[in-house]
Design an enzyme around this catalytic site. Structure first.
Site, PDB file in Angstrom:
ATOM      1  N   GLY A  13      49.290  21.516  41.489  1.00 37.44           N
ATOM      2  CA  GLY A  13      48.443  21.398  40.309  1.00 37.44           C
ATOM      3  C   GLY A  13      46.991  21.290  40.730  1.00 37.44           C
ATOM      4  N   CYS A  14      46.222  20.640  39.930  1.00 34.93           N
ATOM      5  CA  CYS A  14      44.790  20.481  40.187  1.00 34.93           C
ATOM      6  C   CYS A  14      44.555  19.866  41.561  1.00 34.93           C
ATOM      7  CB  CYS A  14      44.183  19.593  39.100  1.00 34.93           C
ATOM      8  SG  CYS A  14      42.457  19.218  39.376  1.00 34.93           S
ATOM      9  N   PHE A  15      43.766  20.537  42.380  1.00 39.08           N
ATOM     10  CA  PHE A  15      43.547  20.011  43.727  1.00 39.08           C
ATOM     11  C   PHE A  15      42.789  18.697  43.740  1.00 39.08           C
ATOM     12  CE2 PHE A  15      40.340  23.785  44.303  1.00 39.08           C
ATOM     13  CZ  PHE A  15      39.409  23.205  43.448  1.00 39.08           C
ATOM     14  N   ASP A  92      47.643  20.863  33.591  1.00 40.26           N
ATOM     15  CA  ASP A  92      47.105  22.067  34.221  1.00 40.26           C
ATOM     16  C   ASP A  92      48.161  23.154  34.208  1.00 40.26           C
ATOM     17  OD1 ASP A  92      44.626  20.819  34.949  1.00 40.26           O
ATOM     18  OD2 ASP A  92      45.740  19.740  36.494  1.00 40.26           O
TER      19      ASP A  92
END
Length: 178
Positions: A13-15, A92
């Site tokens: 997902g979102c880093f 996300d």
């Protein structure tokens, strides 16, 4: 790379949300937010967000294998993700947020596959484990504003965590299963 340095690449997902859980562990030298798995060299955040590159947001972890093993990193990875959601993580959505363990060699592949099989057999999740294990491709560091985001923008980072990730982690990984 020295004998006391190795790398791992994980997409979950979102880093922004994948840095702190690794960076705060002993043996971790550096965690870099970036992009991998696609076909466009040196992509930008905007290109990846528009699904123009085939890349997914990921973190590259540089670690000392004499202090923390790749196997331990894979176990930490699972506990940051929803391994049953192939098309994103939490709020996300899209292929650029898909969960992937990117492996650099047969040893990492074997460790990741054994760990995934153990998770599948654990019964922890009713749905299938869909996180993929794929060969590592070139990793491109993200723009500087995305590095160590949780430190630079703690308020926005907390909002990102509130998008379902933190609650999922507590409910699925930290609470004892009934």
């Amino acid at each position: 790379m020295s004998e006391h340095e190795d790398t791992a690449i994980f997409a979950g997902g979102c880093f922004w949300c994948m840095v702190e859980p690794f960076e705060t562990r002993p043996g971790i030298k550096k965690v870099i937010s970036g992009y991998t798995g696609g076909f466009v060299p040196n992509p930008t955040y905007e290109q990846v967000s528009r699904h123009e590159t085939g890349h997914t947001e990921a973190v590259q972890i540089i670690f000392d294998p004499t202090i923390i093993s790749y196997k331990e990193l894979v176990e930490i990875y699972w506990q940051q993700t929803d391994p049953t959601d192939a098309m994103g993580q939490f709020q996300d959505r899209g292929d650029n947020y898909r969960p992937v363990i990117f492996v650099k060699d047969d040893n990492q592949r074997q460790i990741a596959e054994v760990s995934k099989k153990r998770l599948e057999e654990s019964g922890k999740f009713l749905e299938p484990i869909v996180t993929t294990i794929e060969p590592a491709k070139p990793f491109y560091p993200a723009e500087e504003e995305h590095q160590q985001f949780y430190r630079k923008n703690p308020r926005r980072y907390k909002m990102e965590e509130a998008g379902g990730r933190k609650e999922f982690i507590v409910n699925h990984w930290q609470k004892p299963q009934q």
